[in-house]
Design an enzyme around this catalytic site. Sequence first.
Site, PDB file in Angstrom:
ATOM      1  N   CYS A 175       2.409  -9.895   6.858  1.00  0.00           N
ATOM      2  CA  CYS A 175       0.960  -9.925   6.761  1.00  0.00           C
ATOM      3  C   CYS A 175       0.288  -9.432   8.036  1.00  0.00           C
ATOM      4  O   CYS A 175      -0.837  -9.010   8.007  1.00  0.00           O
ATOM      5  CB  CYS A 175       0.491 -11.344   6.459  1.00  0.00           C
ATOM      6  SG  CYS A 175       1.424 -12.042   5.122  1.00  0.00           S
TER       7      CYS A 175
ATOM      8  N   THR B  77      -9.913 -15.049 -16.674  1.00  0.00           N
ATOM      9  CA  THR B  77      -8.911 -15.005 -17.753  1.00  0.00           C
ATOM     10  C   THR B  77      -7.512 -15.129 -17.159  1.00  0.00           C
ATOM     11  O   THR B  77      -7.172 -14.429 -16.205  1.00  0.00           O
ATOM     12  CB  THR B  77      -9.044 -13.684 -18.545  1.00  0.00           C
ATOM     13  OG1 THR B  77     -10.373 -13.641 -19.057  1.00  0.00           O
ATOM     14  CG2 THR B  77      -8.040 -13.609 -19.684  1.00  0.00           C
TER      15      THR B  77
HETATM   16  N1  PLP Z   1       2.066 -18.844   3.004  1.00  0.00           N
HETATM   17  C1  PLP Z   1       3.189 -18.359   3.547  1.00  0.00           C
HETATM   18  C2  PLP Z   1       4.024 -19.267   4.402  1.00  0.00           C
HETATM   19  C3  PLP Z   1       3.582 -17.036   3.316  1.00  0.00           C
HETATM   20  O1  PLP Z   1       4.698 -16.564   3.880  1.00  0.00           O
HETATM   21  C4  PLP Z   1       2.762 -16.215   2.502  1.00  0.00           C
HETATM   22  C5  PLP Z   1       3.103 -14.796   2.269  1.00  0.00           C
HETATM   23  O2  PLP Z   1       3.674 -14.124   3.107  1.00  0.00           O
HETATM   24  C6  PLP Z   1       1.604 -16.775   1.937  1.00  0.00           C
HETATM   25  C7  PLP Z   1       1.286 -18.092   2.212  1.00  0.00           C
HETATM   26  C8  PLP Z   1       0.681 -15.975   1.083  1.00  0.00           C
HETATM   27  O3  PLP Z   1       1.179 -15.737  -0.204  1.00  0.00           O
HETATM   28  P1  PLP Z   1       0.566 -14.537  -1.057  1.00  0.00           P
HETATM   29  O4  PLP Z   1       1.134 -13.271  -0.498  1.00  0.00           O
HETATM   30  O5  PLP Z   1       0.970 -14.811  -2.461  1.00  0.00           O
HETATM   31  O6  PLP Z   1      -0.920 -14.619  -0.872  1.00  0.00           O
END
Ligand code: PLP
Length: 377
Positions: A323, A235
């Site tokens: 990340c 959804t």
């Molecule tokens: N790609 C890049 C270059 C990013 O900096 C990030 C997030 O830090 C992402 C992809 C991933 O995005 P999302 O956090 O929405 O999964």
Amino acid sequence: MKKIYLDNNATTKVDKEVYEAMSPYLNEEYGNPSSTYEIGKRVKDEVSKARENIAKLFNTESDRIIFTSCGSESNVTAIMSAIKANPDKKHIITSSVEHASIIETLGYLARNGYKITFFEVDEKGRINLDDLKNAITPDTCLISVMMANNEIGNIYPIKEIAKIAHDNSILMHCDAVQAAGKIKIDVKDLDVDYLSISGHKINAPKGIGVLYVKDDKNFIPLIFGHQEKNRRGGTENAPYIIGLGKAVEMIINDNYKLAEEEKELRDYMEEQIKKNIDDVFIYGDLENRTPNTSSIAFKGVKADELMLVLESFNIYVSTGSACNSELAVPSHVLTACHANLDDYSPIRVSIGRYNTKEEIDEFVKVLINNVGMLRRK
Ligand code: PLP
């Protein structure tokens, strides 16, 4: 002490206008956009408007836009689509400075019979198009390169790379998550087959992403179902889609003035730092960076110690990609740039919509007062 947030590449605050646009769709207009009765149809209309805004930002048609749950999902969907569209080809080319969602997906494919080439970058994080061309084989099905790097801000020549890909009958994906709102993205001019963006980097909420797909013949869903014209089941996250549509409308109306303002602040900050502190090194391709990003190191100062000192002043920066900041490993981007992290370990400063000159002045003052002490430790 007022909070000074300088980590906008990690995530951004949801803008007030975005919040106001989306909030009625959480508890008043909560219909399912797939329902045929009136309250569903009203939501569907708003979702369509958001899709049109995003298509306009990318210079494409709205049926080329698929909503996903995040930038990572868009990236993984593009890769999986490309390999399923080319079942006989088992080679993928990418750079060594991509986001974890690309690197980890390709790592999984490498463990499952694919050959992956991670081409190298130079000490400024630049790519050499000859290396890319040399990596191509008759077995190559996909080239995936980011438009802008999240740590050092480098901007990569996507149009040229897409041409090389297509000259060799290879599909091209571009992760434009860190480029959206900062650099113009015209998918027709770039001629990419897939392109990803994410809401939370442009003042929309976390948990909403977009995948542009040039041609459905090269697309296979990651999540099967009837939504998004059978291309992404589940959804639709209508409130977040509507919020993202608003954030994109703000970028279109502002016509990248905000990006120019961010660049002015970033350049002012770097100038002030260099004027007042010795032995400063800035990573990346300084002539060709996103306007808001600075990966800046102070000789002999450990970035994680500096980050903690800044936090004690309510100032927030990062030491690399959000990340992987929980992992005690050096950033793969800086490693790929052969960075001398013993002497020059950088903090990443990423400016956003709400930062002011006063905040930058305060940040620089705290640096001036503390870098010397950290050096003597
Ligand atoms: N790609 C890049 C270059 C990013 O900096 C990030 C997030 O830090 C992402 C992809 C991933 O995005 P999302 O956090 O929405 O999964």
